[in-house]
Write an enzyme that holds these catalytic residues in place. Structure first.
Site, PDB file in Angstrom:
ATOM      1  N   GLU A   1      13.076 -14.611  -0.792  1.00 44.80           N
ATOM      2  CA  GLU A   1      13.488 -15.765   0.022  1.00 44.80           C
ATOM      3  C   GLU A   1      12.504 -16.920  -0.174  1.00 44.80           C
ATOM      4  O   GLU A   1      12.793 -18.058   0.184  1.00 44.80           O
ATOM      5  CB  GLU A   1      13.495 -15.395   1.524  1.00 44.80           C
ATOM      6  CG  GLU A   1      14.571 -14.406   1.917  1.00 44.80           C
ATOM      7  CD  GLU A   1      14.361 -13.865   3.339  1.00 44.80           C
ATOM      8  OE1 GLU A   1      13.492 -14.392   4.078  1.00 44.80           O
ATOM      9  OE2 GLU A   1      15.060 -12.905   3.694  1.00 44.80           O
TER      10      GLU A   1
ATOM     11  N   ASP B   1       0.816  -1.215   0.000  1.00 41.96           N
ATOM     12  CA  ASP B   1       0.000   0.000   0.000  1.00 41.96           C
ATOM     13  C   ASP B   1       0.856   1.276   0.000  1.00 41.96           C
ATOM     14  O   ASP B   1       1.898   1.336   0.673  1.00 41.96           O
ATOM     15  CB  ASP B   1      -0.857  -0.021   1.280  1.00 41.96           C
ATOM     16  CG  ASP B   1      -1.812   1.145   1.378  1.00 41.96           C
ATOM     17  OD1 ASP B   1      -2.714   1.224   0.536  1.00 41.96           O
ATOM     18  OD2 ASP B   1      -1.655   1.985   2.293  1.00 41.96           O
TER      19      ASP B   1
HETATM   20  O1  TEU Z   1      -4.229   4.573  -1.145  1.00 44.18           O
HETATM   21  C1  TEU Z   1      -3.077   5.350  -1.285  1.00 44.18           C
HETATM   22  C2  TEU Z   1      -3.236   6.561  -2.043  1.00 44.18           C
HETATM   23  O2  TEU Z   1      -2.341   6.963  -2.721  1.00 44.18           O
HETATM   24  C3  TEU Z   1      -4.514   7.314  -1.881  1.00 44.18           C
HETATM   25  O3  TEU Z   1      -4.221   8.597  -1.449  1.00 44.18           O
HETATM   26  C4  TEU Z   1      -5.200   7.408  -3.159  1.00 44.18           C
HETATM   27  O4  TEU Z   1      -4.467   8.266  -3.982  1.00 44.18           O
HETATM   28  C5  TEU Z   1      -6.561   7.985  -2.890  1.00 44.18           C
HETATM   29  O5  TEU Z   1      -7.281   7.036  -2.122  1.00 44.18           O
HETATM   30  C6  TEU Z   1      -7.293   8.310  -4.159  1.00 44.18           C
HETATM   31  O6  TEU Z   1      -7.391   7.247  -5.038  1.00 44.18           O
HETATM   32  C7  TEU Z   1      -4.087   3.502  -0.284  1.00 44.18           C
HETATM   33  C8  TEU Z   1      -5.364   2.706  -0.172  1.00 44.18           C
HETATM   34  O7  TEU Z   1      -5.689   2.169  -1.417  1.00 44.18           O
HETATM   35  C9  TEU Z   1      -6.433   3.566   0.396  1.00 44.18           C
HETATM   36  O8  TEU Z   1      -7.658   2.908   0.456  1.00 44.18           O
HETATM   37  C10 TEU Z   1      -5.997   3.990   1.780  1.00 44.18           C
HETATM   38  O9  TEU Z   1      -6.926   4.873   2.316  1.00 44.18           O
HETATM   39  C11 TEU Z   1      -4.617   4.644   1.760  1.00 44.18           C
HETATM   40  O10 TEU Z   1      -3.674   3.903   1.007  1.00 44.18           O
HETATM   41  C12 TEU Z   1      -4.054   4.765   3.153  1.00 44.18           C
HETATM   42  O11 TEU Z   1      -3.604   3.525   3.590  1.00 44.18           O
END
Ligand code: TEU
Length: 532
Positions: A265, A211
């Site tokens: 690994e 993520d």
């Molecule tokens: O999203 C990461 C992210 O870059 C977000 O800011 C994205 O750009 C935004 O939701 C618009 O599309 C990830 C996950 O997919 C999201 O659901 C989470 O809220 C976020 O990380 C925080 O962990």
């Protein structure tokens, strides 16, 4: 543009994740088995036959770890457990075994940039400046005037610094204040997080979707972010500044390399990175020696204007930018963005699916898109997404694309016997049971597409070449030395003459006869796959 030779084709066939189709499950909204209105692991297990019939190869679960759910699981309070709302570790082990019995791979989300503020590590870290885990998170003094150390803005609005009264310092949070950023510069934190990867791989997980990777290991002492000269209020507060100093820092790339080394690994694991920015940024996460992510997510289709020439152009741009040996991938929808059937219009949903599943590279299909689900209208009282709550009214909220699956007739549409956590939105073509029985449904078309993809090596590993793109028509070839297939997509609601002939392998219109056709004229919104 021919991008693959025979040797490369053979190499592609060796890695399962190159020919696989990934299906993203948003667990809260897939299937509830215990009547609490929220989906769970046992529910997912009960629907594996549906996924096998659909014809996908791997599932990726958005987070199922213990979490206070401030960001619906993207705020993890225990990296090595399962939240009770989703079940237990035993349920998880059973799900892995059930997937593997059916030949399905299982991928998990890994959230390395931040934990929950309820994670025991953070509770320790904020307990005193002298706590041994203080440095597991990013703490800084206030400026002399009491303001935060820099002007960075959180992804969900507000400063990306939160004041801690008790210890008199700010901690850094890239997203919500409830999501404090982890300090990957700290060797103990680093080792603990890398061990999380091993924990899940030892339980049989086949890969991880990592993520918000661009935010890992920010250099908070680098200074303010510059204002964005192109900003307009509708873009939301986050984009008022360019994230030049806060994203994609050199240390972040070193961390990804370590993640990859740990992943390597174990045999046959895949590491996917959620890279969300420019094309250059996405490509940089393959690594010069292809030693970072196997698949840095390609979100070009998420933002594209739904226009044949524009999309063909971005496919070419992406293909040309790939590093040698880098394997492409395509994403059409996810839990963070409006549904494709709403972005492209419901009539284009089949064309969009055909595009996703015939372009060169690993596709990721988002749950519900196979039913043509559209964005739900969420009444204000039902809003769940913290982003919508913090920055209301700009359409930034993500609930509309997160509503539960509609499985069958009856109360709760087979999703839950209780009130679902988000309102149910029925697909225009009906629930999964109805579409399963209807040969002309979008579900039936996507099943047929996935079956064709399995039978047709060209669609899995063939090279890509644009034939025509413009005036609403997009035609491309997928070729191997042995032969080729041609994908013809009508992006408009008027007929389109292709001037092509061949054997019709599949059409989105079940009324179109299979077999030889010459002078193919596409019906409005039709997708046809031909053997040349
Ligand atoms: O999203 C990461 C992210 O870059 C977000 O800011 C994205 O750009 C935004 O939701 C618009 O599309 C990830 C996950 O997919 C999201 O659901 C989470 O809220 C976020 O990380 C925080 O962990």
């Amino acid at each position: 543009m021919d991008t693959l030779n025979l040797a490369a084709c053979q190499a592609a066939a060796a890695d399962w994740w190159k020919t696989a189709v990934i299906y993203q499950i948003y667990p809260r909204s897939f299937q509830d088995s215990d009547g609490d209105g929220v989906g769970d692991l046992a529910g997912i297990e009960s629907r594996l036959d549906y996924l096998c019939d659909l014809g996908i190869d791997a599932i990726w679960l958005s987070p199922v770890f213990p979490s206070p759910m401030a960001d619906f699981g993207y705020d993890v309070s225990d990296y090595c457990g399962i939240d009770p709302v989703f079940g237990t570790l035993e349920d998880f082990d059973r799900l892995v075994a059930s997937c593997h019995d059916r030949g399905l791979k299982l991928l998990l989300d890994f959230v390395p940039s931040h934990s929950s503020d309820r994670h025991p590590w953070f509770l320790e870290s904020r307990s005193s400046r002298g706590n041994p885990r203080r440095d597991w998170y990013i703490w800084r003094d206030a400026k002399p005037d009491g303001s935060p150390p820099n002007n960075w803005i959180g992804e969900f609005g507000g400063p990306s610094w939160t004041w801690d009264e008790a210890t008199g310092q700010y901690y850094h949070n890239t997203f919500l204040p409830e999501q404090p950023a982890l300090n990957w510069q700290n060797p103990e934190l680093r080792a603990a997080m890398l061990e999380v990867i091993r924990f899940w791989y030892r339980r049989g997980v086949d890969g991880l979707r990592v993520d918000a990777i661009t935010h890992v290991a920010p250099d908070v002492d680098k200074g303010d972010n510059p204002p964005n000269p192109d900003w307009a209020p509708h873009m939301g507060p986050t984009h008022s500044h360019l994230q030049a100093n806060s994203k994609n820092q050199p240390e972040g790339y070193r961390i990804v390399r370590l993640m990859r080394q740990v992943s390597d690994e174990f045999p046959d694991r895949v590491l996917i990175g959620e890279t969300s920015g420019s094309l250059g940024e996405v490509m940089s996460y393959y690594g010069d020696a292809l030693d970072l992510f196997h698949l840095p997510f390609n979100f070009m289709l998420l933002r594209a204007r739904w226009d044949a020439a524009e999309i063909a152009g971005l496919v070419e741009t992406y293909e040309a930018a790939l590093p040698e040996g880098g394997w492409p991938n395509w994403v059409l929808g996810n839990h963070d963005i409006g549904r494709i059937a709403s972005r492209a219009g419901p009539a284009q949903a089949r064309v969009a699916a055909a595009l996703l599943l015939t372009l060169r590279g690993t596709p990721t299909l988002y749950q519900g898109d196979e039913l043509g689900l559209e964005n739900a209208v969420i009444p204000p009282a039902a809003v769940q997404d913290p982003w919508e709550k913090r920055v209301p009214g700009l359409g930034l909220g993500r609930d509309p694309a997160r509503t539960p699956m509609a499985w069958q007739p009856g109360e709760g549409a087979g999703f839950s016997s209780a009130d679902p956590w988000l309102p149910l939105c029925l697909p225009a073509e009906g629930d999964a049971a109805r579409q399963s029985a209807a040969p002309g449904s979008i579900l039936a078309f996507i099943r047929a597409l996935l079956q064709l993809r399995r039978e047709e090596p060209c669609l899995q590993i063939g090279s890509y070449r644009t034939r025509q793109a413009g005036d609403g028509l997009y035609v491309f070839d997928r070729s191997m030395p042995e032969g080729a297939v041609t994908v013809c997509l009508n992006f408009t609601s008027r007929p389109q003459a292709t001037g092509l002939g061949g054997e019709v392998l599949l059409s989105s219109d079940p009324a179109r006869p299979r077999g030889l056709s010459s002078g193919l004229v596409l019906a409005p919104d039709e997708a046809v796959i031909l053997r040349q």
